[in-house]
Design a protein around this motif. Sequence first.
Motif, short mmCIF file in Angstrom:
data_model
loop_
_atom_site.label_atom_id
_atom_site.label_comp_id
_atom_site.label_asym_id
_atom_site.label_seq_id
_atom_site.Cartn_x
_atom_site.Cartn_y
_atom_site.Cartn_z
N LEU A 49 10.07 -11.58 1.25
CA LEU A 49 11.39 -12.65 1.50
C LEU A 49 11.73 -12.75 3.05
CD1 LEU A 49 13.62 -12.44 -1.41
CD2 LEU A 49 12.06 -14.36 -0.84
N LEU A 50 11.86 -11.27 3.57
CA LEU A 50 12.32 -10.97 4.96
C LEU A 50 11.10 -11.65 5.95
CD1 LEU A 50 13.83 -7.56 5.01
CD2 LEU A 50 15.00 -9.68 5.42
N SER A 51 9.83 -11.39 5.44
CA SER A 51 8.62 -11.94 6.35
C SER A 51 8.50 -13.56 6.34
CB SER A 51 7.57 -11.26 5.74
OG SER A 51 7.32 -9.94 5.86
N ILE A 52 9.00 -14.10 5.08
CA ILE A 52 8.91 -15.56 5.11
C ILE A 52 10.06 -16.23 5.97
CG2 ILE A 52 9.24 -17.60 3.79
CD1 ILE A 52 7.61 -16.06 1.27
N LEU A 53 11.30 -15.68 5.88
CA LEU A 53 12.32 -16.21 6.35
C LEU A 53 12.28 -15.92 8.09
CD1 LEU A 53 15.30 -15.17 4.07
CD2 LEU A 53 14.03 -17.27 4.43
N PHE A 54 11.99 -14.49 8.44
CA PHE A 54 12.12 -14.32 9.78
C PHE A 54 10.90 -13.17 9.88
CE2 PHE A 54 16.32 -15.56 9.24
CZ PHE A 54 16.63 -16.59 10.20
N PHE A 55 9.90 -13.09 10.57
CA PHE A 55 8.98 -12.39 10.89
C PHE A 55 9.35 -10.97 11.17
CE2 PHE A 55 4.87 -10.52 12.13
CZ PHE A 55 3.97 -10.67 11.16
N VAL A 56 10.16 -10.87 12.30
CA VAL A 56 10.64 -9.21 12.66
C VAL A 56 11.44 -8.75 11.66
CG1 VAL A 56 12.05 -8.53 14.72
CG2 VAL A 56 10.50 -10.33 15.10
N PRO A 57 12.30 -9.24 11.08
CA PRO A 57 12.96 -8.26 10.04
C PRO A 57 11.94 -7.84 8.94
CG PRO A 57 14.38 -10.21 10.35
CD PRO A 57 12.99 -10.54 11.07
N LEU B 277 0.84 -1.21 0.08
CA LEU B 277 0.02 0.04 0.05
C LEU B 277 0.64 1.17 0.01
CD1 LEU B 277 -2.86 -0.92 2.57
CD2 LEU B 277 -2.90 -0.55 0.08
N ASN B 278 2.01 1.30 0.43
CA ASN B 278 3.00 2.38 0.79
C ASN B 278 3.63 2.45 -0.27
OD1 ASN B 278 3.97 4.66 2.15
ND2 ASN B 278 5.85 3.31 2.44
N SER B 279 4.14 1.49 -1.00
CA SER B 279 5.24 1.71 -2.03
C SER B 279 4.92 1.03 -3.47
CB SER B 279 6.66 0.93 -1.83
OG SER B 279 7.27 1.47 -0.37
N GLY B 280 4.01 0.40 -3.50
CA GLY B 280 3.51 -0.21 -4.70
C GLY B 280 4.07 -1.65 -4.84
N VAL B 281 3.72 -2.34 -5.87
CA VAL B 281 4.48 -3.48 -6.25
C VAL B 281 5.55 -3.41 -7.00
CG1 VAL B 281 4.34 -5.72 -7.71
CG2 VAL B 281 2.08 -4.78 -6.69
N GLY B 282 6.77 -3.83 -6.27
CA GLY B 282 8.06 -3.58 -6.76
C GLY B 282 9.12 -4.32 -5.82
N LYS B 283 10.33 -3.81 -6.05
CA LYS B 283 11.48 -4.55 -5.20
C LYS B 283 11.48 -4.45 -3.69
CE LYS B 283 14.56 -0.51 -5.18
NZ LYS B 283 16.09 -0.19 -5.10
N ASP B 284 10.88 -3.36 -3.16
CA ASP B 284 10.52 -3.24 -1.93
C ASP B 284 9.56 -4.19 -1.31
OD1 ASP B 284 12.46 -1.12 -1.55
OD2 ASP B 284 10.68 0.39 -1.91
N LEU B 285 8.54 -4.40 -2.11
CA LEU B 285 7.71 -5.44 -1.78
C LEU B 285 8.13 -7.04 -1.84
CD1 LEU B 285 4.74 -6.33 -1.02
CD2 LEU B 285 4.12 -6.45 -3.29
N VAL B 286 9.17 -7.33 -2.90
CA VAL B 286 9.79 -8.47 -2.82
C VAL B 286 10.61 -8.82 -1.85
CG1 VAL B 286 11.30 -9.98 -4.26
CG2 VAL B 286 9.31 -8.55 -5.46
N ILE B 287 11.41 -7.87 -1.48
CA ILE B 287 12.50 -7.76 -0.12
C ILE B 287 11.53 -7.99 1.30
CG2 ILE B 287 14.05 -6.49 1.18
CD1 ILE B 287 14.67 -5.25 -1.55
#
Length: 52
Positions: free
Chosen positions: A33-41, A20-30
């Motif tokens: 991945l961070l949420s799948i690996l570790f939720f806190v990051p 919602l903040n940045s749209g679909v792009g590299k920030d969303l992909v990052i």
Amino acid sequence: MNKLVLIILAIIFPPIAVALNSGVGKDLVINILLSILFFVPGIIHALWLILR
């Protein structure tokens, strides 16, 4: 008010807040991945994107 909603959403489900903040792009992909690996990051990354 909108920023407050995004912060609450970033704590509950970070990828939605980033999308919602940045749209679909590299920030969303990052963030997904961070949420799948570790939720806190994923939360930290989403809050950083919203508050910068």
